[in-house]
Design a protein around this motif. Structure first.
Motif, mmCIF file in Angstrom:
data_model
loop_
_atom_site.group_PDB
_atom_site.id
_atom_site.type_symbol
_atom_site.label_atom_id
_atom_site.label_comp_id
_atom_site.label_asym_id
_atom_site.label_seq_id
_atom_site.Cartn_x
_atom_site.Cartn_y
_atom_site.Cartn_z
ATOM 1 N N PHE A 391 0.726 -1.309 0.086
ATOM 2 C CA PHE A 391 -0.074 0.032 0.103
ATOM 3 C C PHE A 391 0.871 1.255 0.039
ATOM 4 N N THR A 392 2.023 1.256 -0.121
ATOM 5 C CA THR A 392 3.077 2.290 -0.250
ATOM 6 C C THR A 392 2.418 3.003 -1.047
ATOM 7 N N GLY A 393 2.370 4.561 -0.981
ATOM 8 C CA GLY A 393 2.134 5.648 -1.938
ATOM 9 C C GLY A 393 0.766 5.811 -1.825
ATOM 10 N N TYR A 394 -0.133 5.007 -1.358
ATOM 11 C CA TYR A 394 -1.524 5.184 -1.397
ATOM 12 C C TYR A 394 -1.991 6.022 -0.102
ATOM 13 N N SER A 395 -2.441 7.230 -0.230
ATOM 14 C CA SER A 395 -3.008 7.905 0.928
ATOM 15 C C SER A 395 -4.135 7.487 1.549
ATOM 16 N N ASN A 396 -5.070 6.930 0.542
ATOM 17 C CA ASN A 396 -6.354 6.216 1.190
ATOM 18 C C ASN A 396 -6.229 4.890 0.646
ATOM 19 N N VAL A 397 -7.060 4.093 1.285
ATOM 20 C CA VAL A 397 -7.243 2.473 0.896
ATOM 21 C C VAL A 397 -8.767 2.034 0.952
ATOM 22 N N THR A 398 -9.272 1.627 0.135
ATOM 23 C CA THR A 398 -10.684 0.887 0.216
ATOM 24 C C THR A 398 -10.809 -0.208 0.495
ATOM 25 N N VAL A 399 -11.373 -0.586 1.896
ATOM 26 C CA VAL A 399 -11.438 -1.888 2.274
ATOM 27 C C VAL A 399 -12.690 -2.214 2.599
ATOM 28 N N PRO A 400 -13.176 -3.587 2.010
ATOM 29 C CA PRO A 400 -14.295 -4.150 2.043
ATOM 30 C C PRO A 400 -14.595 -4.398 3.558
ATOM 31 N N ARG A 401 -16.021 -4.365 3.746
ATOM 32 C CA ARG A 401 -16.512 -4.835 5.312
ATOM 33 C C ARG A 401 -16.739 -6.536 5.101
ATOM 34 N N VAL A 402 -16.177 -7.160 6.062
ATOM 35 C CA VAL A 402 -16.341 -8.572 6.184
ATOM 36 C C VAL A 402 -17.357 -8.861 7.519
ATOM 37 N N ALA A 403 -18.233 -9.736 7.162
ATOM 38 C CA ALA A 403 -19.308 -10.247 8.113
ATOM 39 C C ALA A 403 -19.273 -11.697 8.303
ATOM 40 N N PHE A 404 -19.284 -12.009 9.582
ATOM 41 C CA PHE A 404 -19.565 -13.744 9.782
ATOM 42 C C PHE A 404 -21.045 -13.556 10.336
ATOM 43 N N THR A 405 -21.665 -14.793 9.802
ATOM 44 C CA THR A 405 -22.948 -14.936 10.357
ATOM 45 C C THR A 405 -22.890 -16.669 11.112
ATOM 46 N N PHE A 406 -23.511 -16.676 12.186
ATOM 47 C CA PHE A 406 -23.423 -17.926 12.992
ATOM 48 C C PHE A 406 -24.824 -18.686 13.032
ATOM 49 N N ARG A 407 -24.858 -20.034 13.359
ATOM 50 C CA ARG A 407 -26.120 -20.588 13.619
ATOM 51 C C ARG A 407 -26.861 -19.737 14.734
ATOM 52 N N GLY A 408 -28.333 -19.516 14.223
ATOM 53 C CA GLY A 408 -29.256 -18.773 15.152
ATOM 54 C C GLY A 408 -29.082 -17.296 14.409
ATOM 55 N N GLY A 409 -28.633 -16.999 13.397
ATOM 56 C CA GLY A 409 -28.531 -15.711 12.741
ATOM 57 C C GLY A 409 -27.616 -14.680 13.339
ATOM 58 N N ALA A 410 -26.947 -15.049 14.411
ATOM 59 C CA ALA A 410 -25.858 -13.842 14.868
ATOM 60 C C ALA A 410 -25.079 -13.469 13.817
ATOM 61 N N THR A 411 -24.713 -12.367 13.587
ATOM 62 C CA THR A 411 -23.900 -11.669 12.472
ATOM 63 C C THR A 411 -22.955 -10.633 13.238
ATOM 64 N N ILE A 412 -21.688 -10.819 12.837
ATOM 65 C CA ILE A 412 -20.755 -9.811 13.458
ATOM 66 C C ILE A 412 -20.192 -9.036 12.513
ATOM 67 N N ASP A 413 -19.814 -7.937 12.313
ATOM 68 C CA ASP A 413 -19.044 -7.098 11.411
ATOM 69 C C ASP A 413 -17.449 -7.218 11.836
ATOM 70 N N LEU A 414 -16.721 -7.630 11.156
ATOM 71 C CA LEU A 414 -15.187 -7.300 11.635
ATOM 72 C C LEU A 414 -14.663 -6.089 11.572
ATOM 73 N N ASP A 415 -13.615 -5.738 12.455
ATOM 74 C CA ASP A 415 -13.353 -4.316 12.815
ATOM 75 C C ASP A 415 -12.524 -4.077 11.257
ATOM 76 N N VAL A 416 -12.849 -2.812 10.621
ATOM 77 C CA VAL A 416 -12.007 -2.471 9.617
ATOM 78 C C VAL A 416 -11.033 -1.418 9.906
ATOM 79 N N PRO A 417 -9.817 -1.473 9.602
ATOM 80 C CA PRO A 417 -9.202 -2.528 8.725
ATOM 81 C C PRO A 417 -8.519 -3.664 9.675
ATOM 82 N N ASN A 418 -8.392 -3.380 10.924
ATOM 83 C CA ASN A 418 -7.534 -4.168 11.704
ATOM 84 C C ASN A 418 -8.109 -5.501 12.075
ATOM 85 N N GLY A 419 -9.307 -5.820 11.843
ATOM 86 C CA GLY A 419 -9.886 -7.178 12.066
ATOM 87 C C GLY A 419 -9.713 -7.837 10.615
ATOM 88 N N ILE A 420 -9.292 -7.322 9.522
ATOM 89 C CA ILE A 420 -9.243 -7.875 8.289
ATOM 90 C C ILE A 420 -7.930 -8.085 7.792
#
Length: 466
Positions: A391-420
């Motif tokens: 990422f050297t030279g890039y002042s901005n970086v576009t990072v996609p959100r990532v979400a996990f879904t578990f049994r029962g419908g529980a969904t968590i969004d991972l921290d962006v960007p440090n959780g990805i």
């Protein structure tokens, strides 16, 4: 409004990236800053719900500036070395779990679990807590581990050929008025043997010996003992069972011992279940320069609305490891085409593994989606992870959100960007065929409060806890 929001985030966050837009499309545009932590410790992001039913302790990264001051000059291993240790732990988990699953076929609804012994290098663990041992209380810095049960510290007498050097003085049980070795041939010692931690009789045949063997050949051995453990000012655990270690072998970085938080009877969680209900939680900070927390006990009912919950799983015959069933993954706000059968082996949640290990089908889908989303940035080869960027030279970086879904419908969004991302790499690896197990590593857990409530048989997640 956008400028005010950006200013607010800049003032309130020590993240190495700063979010400022694109949320509705499943992407976050980040102003890129240094990956290195700040030079000073910040606990400003800790968001622990107040409660009279829990006790909390600061949880910090062992190499960051939040670690106790006497540990600040401990040499930091290379990232590749740390990952090698983490993978040794992961490989052991997978081998042993495969053996367990091969003993008998288990339907998807059945409990799934792992063996009781820690699967890797002790120093693959990343986070430490400071607890008090003895009377008067002596502060000791312990590695936190959800993947083992027996807690131990190095004790006198122990010379340099039998114990590794540590920053603090060795714990001296002779100076504590509440220390007592556990007698051999007692029920407590026999239970230790039942879980493969017993090491015969020590002290002339009168004291219970313990032995914890690790996958790399390292070990901790000594006398299984009773002591008063101080969790916080005025909060103690009387008669805490722990290993007073007189013989340690293997990698270390001068910490004082290990705190076992697994599900077997020897762990701190089970030993305090009459008080805290067999529940505990933690929040791993996004950066080494920030603090998180470790808490014993579940939050009051009024605060549980902030959590999403999924059933906890275990393998019959094993109690140490905590598992959940994942049902789906989204990248950039779009669910990936992954059959639920790809996750049927279950996912262990582990504080000591760095990257998340996904079964083959899920891993291929996640990596393909993330590579597509990050196609604007040049990839670079790496021995650490499969997908890394420059990422050297890039002042901005576009990072996609990532979400996990578990049994029962529980969904968590991972921290962006440090959780990805970790060290400019996607924090995912392939664990093997879909019939096997996966591991949710500590990178994906960052900033989430992860609640393990064995009494209710659930695992909970709360966003933005640290």
């Amino acid at each position: 409004m956008g400028s005010l929001l950006l200013l607010f985030v800049v003032l309130c966050s020590y993240c190495c990236y700063i979010a400022h837009g694109g949320n509705e499309h499943g992407f976050v545009v980040e102003q890129r800053r240094s990956y290195e932590p700040e030079a000073v410790c910040s606990a400003s992001r800790v968001n622990l719900e107040p409660s009279s039913t829990t006790v909390s302790m600061p949880l910090v990264h062992r190499y960051g500036p939040c670690a106790p001051s006497q540990y600040s000059n401990v040499p930091t291993p290379s990232f590749s070395e740390t990952l090698r240790h983490s993978r040794a732990r992961t490989n052991y988990f997978m081998r042993q779990a495969s053996k367990g699953m091969g003993m008998a076929s288990t339907p998807d609804d059945a409990a799934v679990t792992f063996p009781t012994r820690l699967g890797g290098f002790v120093d693959s663990l990343e986070y430490v807590v400071t607890l008090g041992f003895g009377t008067p209380s002596v502060p000791l810095v312990l590695l936190m581990d959800t993947g083992s049960d027996v807690s131990w510290v190095q004790c006198t007498p122990c010379n340099s050929t039998r114990c590794y050097p540590q920053k603090d003085p060795l714990f001296d049980p002779s100076k504590s008025s509440t220390y007592a070795p556990i007698a051999c041939h007692t029920d407590t010692c026999r239970k230790l043997a039942g879980n493969h931690y017993q090491n015969g009789c020590a002290g002339g045949g009168t004291q219970c010996g313990y032995s914890v063997e690790y996958a790399d050949g390292s070990h901790s051995r000594g006398v299984y003992s009773n002591e008063t453990l101080t969790l916080a000012p005025g909060v103690t655990v009387k008669g805490f069972h722990f290993g007073c270690g007189h013989d340690q072998r293997g990698p270390n970085d001068k910490y004082d011992g290990l705190l076992g938080l697994g599900g077997a009877p020897e762990s701190l969680v089970v030993q305090t279940s009459s008080v805290y209900g067999g529940a505990f939680s933690y929040c791993l900070p996004a950066l080494n320069s920030e603090a998180g927390f470790l808490a014993l006990g579940a939050p009051p009912n009024a605060n549980k609305s902030a959590f999403v919950f999924t059933p906890m799983r275990h393998l019959p015959g094993y109690a140490t490891f905590y598992m959940v069933t994942m049902t789906g993954i989204s990248v950039g706000g779009k669910p990936l085409d992954i059959p639920q059968s790809a996750f049927r082996g279950g996912m262990i949640i582990d504080s000591g593994t760095i990257g998340t290990e996904l079964p083959e089908t899920a891993y291929n889908a996640v990596e393909a989606a993330l590579r597509k989303a990050l196609a604007a940035y040049p990839m670079v080869p790496s021995e650490d992870f499969d997908t890394c960027y420059n990422f050297t030279g890039y002042s901005n970086v576009t990072v996609p959100r990532v979400a996990f879904t578990f049994r029962g419908g529980a969904t968590i969004d991972l921290d962006v960007p440090n959780g990805i991302l970790v060290k400019d790499c996607l924090a995912f690896r392939e664990s093997g065929p879909d019939v096997g197990l996966g591991i949710i590593g500590n990178v994906n857990q960052r900033t989430l409060e992860v609640l393990y409530d064995a009494g209710r048989g659930i695992v909970g997640f709360r966003a933005g806890a640290c």
